[in-house]
Design a protein around this motif. Structure first.
Motif, PDB file in Angstrom:
ATOM      1  N   PRO A 166      42.353  50.492  36.093  1.00 57.99           N
ATOM      2  CA  PRO A 166      42.742  49.082  36.189  1.00 57.99           C
ATOM      3  C   PRO A 166      41.709  48.146  35.551  1.00 57.99           C
ATOM      4  N   ASP A 225      46.127  48.488  35.483  1.00 59.51           N
ATOM      5  CA  ASP A 225      46.728  47.440  36.313  1.00 59.51           C
ATOM      6  C   ASP A 225      46.249  46.095  35.785  1.00 59.51           C
ATOM      7  N   ILE A 226      47.157  45.135  35.757  1.00 57.04           N
ATOM      8  CA  ILE A 226      46.784  43.786  35.315  1.00 57.04           C
ATOM      9  C   ILE A 226      47.311  42.763  36.310  1.00 57.04           C
ATOM     10  N   ILE A 227      46.445  41.837  36.683  1.00 56.96           N
ATOM     11  CA  ILE A 227      46.901  40.725  37.526  1.00 56.96           C
ATOM     12  C   ILE A 227      46.981  39.483  36.643  1.00 56.96           C
ATOM     13  N   PHE A 256      51.096  42.614  37.642  1.00 59.06           N
ATOM     14  CA  PHE A 256      51.394  41.906  38.889  1.00 59.06           C
ATOM     15  C   PHE A 256      51.103  40.424  38.744  1.00 59.06           C
ATOM     16  N   ALA A 257      51.953  39.613  39.368  1.00 57.28           N
ATOM     17  CA  ALA A 257      51.631  38.200  39.503  1.00 57.28           C
ATOM     18  C   ALA A 257      50.599  38.097  40.628  1.00 57.28           C
ATOM     19  N   TYR A 258      49.580  37.300  40.443  1.00 63.52           N
ATOM     20  CA  TYR A 258      48.561  37.141  41.486  1.00 63.52           C
ATOM     21  C   TYR A 258      49.220  36.695  42.797  1.00 63.52           C
ATOM     22  N   SER A 259      48.807  37.340  43.874  1.00 59.88           N
ATOM     23  CA  SER A 259      49.341  36.983  45.185  1.00 59.88           C
ATOM     24  C   SER A 259      48.164  36.609  46.090  1.00 59.88           C
ATOM     25  N   ARG A 272      45.985  36.253  49.174  1.00 65.29           N
ATOM     26  CA  ARG A 272      45.897  37.040  50.405  1.00 65.29           C
ATOM     27  C   ARG A 272      44.852  36.461  51.358  1.00 65.29           C
ATOM     28  N   PHE A 293      40.333  39.352  45.155  1.00 66.75           N
ATOM     29  CA  PHE A 293      41.774  39.131  45.387  1.00 66.75           C
ATOM     30  C   PHE A 293      42.361  40.117  46.385  1.00 66.75           C
ATOM     31  N   CYS A 294      41.584  41.122  46.816  1.00 65.69           N
ATOM     32  CA  CYS A 294      42.187  42.307  47.415  1.00 65.69           C
ATOM     33  C   CYS A 294      41.981  42.432  48.929  1.00 65.69           C
ATOM     34  N   ILE A 308      49.428  44.761  50.130  1.00 66.85           N
ATOM     35  CA  ILE A 308      48.666  44.428  48.921  1.00 66.85           C
ATOM     36  C   ILE A 308      49.089  43.084  48.315  1.00 66.85           C
TER      37      ILE A 308
HETATM   38  N1  5AD Z   1      47.693  40.015  43.816  1.00 69.63           N
HETATM   39  C1  5AD Z   1      48.259  40.709  42.809  1.00 69.63           C
HETATM   40  N2  5AD Z   1      47.969  41.990  42.545  1.00 69.63           N
HETATM   41  C2  5AD Z   1      47.067  42.599  43.343  1.00 69.63           C
HETATM   42  N3  5AD Z   1      46.569  43.845  43.335  1.00 69.63           N
HETATM   43  C3  5AD Z   1      45.709  43.980  44.353  1.00 69.63           C
HETATM   44  N4  5AD Z   1      45.624  42.816  45.035  1.00 69.63           N
HETATM   45  C4  5AD Z   1      46.455  41.940  44.423  1.00 69.63           C
HETATM   46  C5  5AD Z   1      46.792  40.595  44.647  1.00 69.63           C
HETATM   47  N5  5AD Z   1      46.241  39.894  45.630  1.00 69.63           N
HETATM   48  C6  5AD Z   1      46.920  44.827  42.309  1.00 69.63           C
HETATM   49  C7  5AD Z   1      45.687  45.217  41.462  1.00 69.63           C
HETATM   50  C8  5AD Z   1      45.378  46.597  41.952  1.00 69.63           C
HETATM   51  C9  5AD Z   1      46.756  47.115  42.308  1.00 69.63           C
HETATM   52  C10 5AD Z   1      46.776  48.283  43.215  1.00 69.63           C
HETATM   53  O1  5AD Z   1      47.379  46.024  42.931  1.00 69.63           O
HETATM   54  O2  5AD Z   1      46.050  45.221  40.113  1.00 69.63           O
HETATM   55  O3  5AD Z   1      44.739  47.398  40.971  1.00 69.63           O
END
Ligand code: 5AD
Ligand code: SF4
Length: 473
Positions: A283, A323-325, A354-357, A359, A186-187, A74
């Motif tokens: 989320p 959940d927050i990015i 979460f910090a944006y990652s 992918r 983002f996922c 993820i």
């Molecule tokens: N970067 C950061 N957080 C992410 N999530 C999913 N993909 C990413 C990403 N690329 C987080 C979202 C999701 C949770 C399971 O993981 O907040 O709801």
């Protein structure tokens, strides 16, 4: 969508529970799981498939014949953890070159080539829809020396006929659907776990009843997006309703939901049944409509807030989490402030932040990331600090309240205490044994408790994540 209609063999469940680790064959499998509950639930499926071929699970990596890592993709740091673990496991392979090392799950799906080239000691690479093949790939590897690779995603595989091998306890997971069609930008999940498919409605109800008969007191219904569960005419609200009716003595929870699919009908079902947890994890990801659009989240902040408002109207004591990015590409200071505003307005009980990652394969991968590292750190810190403050305030208001708690396990920190949960999903630490005193302070009696008991607990102390309490009569 095509669905599987395999009928679960009524007897197979007990047989599997009883037979695992009693196989006379001496093959031992050691498995570590990373990531979400779906992965833990999948590990139970893999163990079931392997048990049919004579494997026993072991906790001792050194004495195992097969080491499996069920992995998560993820975020980048989730993958880094697995790479680090693979490097550590090298030593067992050096000590015993016959040990088979396998990577299962999302990383197998996403990084098969990299794993083959860079991690030469990996012998097996199996994606989330190919677990039935694991024993055959191992046999073939032993016979021919060929690495085992199976990473096709399926539109129909739900493992509906497989009875997971569950660890004994009061909590059990039932996976009700797999995959995701939402394609948030983002996922990686739609790429690593494939398209949505739901399990047979009746099989899920039957599984819940069997678990209840065996003493399970807490069932989680699991899926990447449970709210898009569909089987014939039935939706997730129908499923939740029928599970609640079928197992009235079991507490039922579910995860995870997408706001777009969360219906009023679902809230009505939740409000109607006292054995469905008063808890919603929904989320939001961002408090800015512009960013939500960039994320392809399919709802506006206003629509999301309506759901929160309705939930609280219909279930006044509902526990809410999200959940927050932070720092999705192009997030401005204003967007960030809007996220903080939502946190203040909803006053969540808790949030996973979460910090944006970035992918590969996802749409957002191609967006320019203009936010500097210092800003990224500050914004995430601001979100965490604000949420922590709110969680403490909410929990402090619970001091002195009496709440029914289901005892789930021993406390991680002390053998003298249990960990349990309230109806709104808060963890509570309680003593294993309690001495009751009367109004004059005299000892009247002692009582000890067991895992699986529902106990009325008075909350005496709190922090942002945990409540501490004592039993009351
Ligand atoms: N970067 C950061 N957080 C992410 N999530 C999913 N993909 C990413 C990403 N690329 C987080 C979202 C999701 C949770 C399971 O993981 O907040 O709801
Ligand atoms: Fe990923 Fe979005 Fe699907 Fe959740 S709903 S699994 S965040 S694509």
């Amino acid at each position: 969508m095509e669905l599987t209609h395999l009928i679960l063999d009524n007897n197979s469940f007990e047989t599997k529970q009883n037979n695992f680790n009693k196989n006379t064959n001496d093959k031992k499998v050691y498995i570590e799981t990373f990531g979400c509950q779906m992965n833990y639930s999948d590990t139970e499926i893999v163990l079931s498939v392997l048990s049919d071929f004579g494997y026993n699970e072991t906790d001792d990596v050194k004495s195992s014949d097969v080491i499996l890592l069920n992995t998560c993709s993820i975020r980048e740091n989730a993958e880094n953890k697995v790479f680090k673990r693979l490097d550590e496991l090298k030593k067992y392979k050096k000590l015993n070159p016959n040990i088979i090392l396998g990577v299962l799950g999302c990383m197998a799906e996403r990084l098969r080539n990299e794993l083959l080239i860079k991690k030469k000691m990996v012998d097996l690479i199996v994606g989330p829809d190919e677990y039935r093949k694991v024993p055959h790939l191992i046999d073939n590897l032993i016979e021919t020396g060929e690495k085992g690779i199976a990473v096709k995603l399926s539109r129909v595989e739900t493992y509906d006929d497989i009875t997971p091998v569950r660890k004994k306890g009061v909590t059990a997971w039932i996976s009700i659907m797999r995959g995701c069609d939402k394609f948030c930008t983002f996922c990686v999940v739609p790429f690593t776990r494939g398209r949505e498919r739901s399990r047979n409605f009746k099989n899920i109800i039957d599984e819940a009843v069997r678990l209840s008969d065996e003493g399970v007191r807490d069932i989680w219904l699991l899926g990447q997006n449970v709210n898009s569960y569909r089987f014939a005419e039935k939706d997730f609200a129908d499923l939740l309703n029928d599970v609640a009716v079928a197992v009235p003595d079991v507490r039922i929870r579910y995860t995870t939901s997408h706001p777009y699919d969360l219906s009023m009908k679902l809230l009505e079902v939740m409000a109607k049944h006292s054995n469905i947890c008063n808890y919603i994890h929904l989320p939001i990801q961002s408090g800015s409509d512009r960013i939500l659009k960039e994320m392809n989240r399919l709802y506006s902040v206003e629509q999301y807030m309506q759901v929160m408002k309705k939930s609280r109207e219909m279930m006044p004591s509902v526990g809410l989490s999200t959940d927050i990015i932070s720092c999705f590409p192009s997030e401005t200071e204003d967007d960030h402030r809007m996220t903080l505003d939502v946190i203040r307005e909803v006053r969540y009980d808790g949030a996973y932040t979460f910090a944006y990652s970035r992918r590969e394969n996802t749409k957002a991968y191609y967006l320019e990331d203009i936010i500097d590292e210092e800003t990224k750190k500050r914004r995430l810190d601001e979100i965490i600090t604000l949420q922590r403050k709110i969680s403490v305030e909410i929990n402090q208001n619970l001091i002195g309240k009496i709440m029914p708690v289901l005892i789930e396990s021993l406390s991680k920190k002390s053998d003298e205490y249990f960990m349990g949960r309230t109806d709104c999903n808060k963890s509570v630490i309680i003593p294993k044994e309690h001495s009751y005193v009367n109004d004059s302070g005299e000892l009247t009696h002692k009582k000890s408790f067991s895992i699986g008991d529902f106990v009325n607990i008075e909350i005496i102390k709190v922090n942002s994540a945990t409540l501490f309490g004592v039993p009351v009569l």
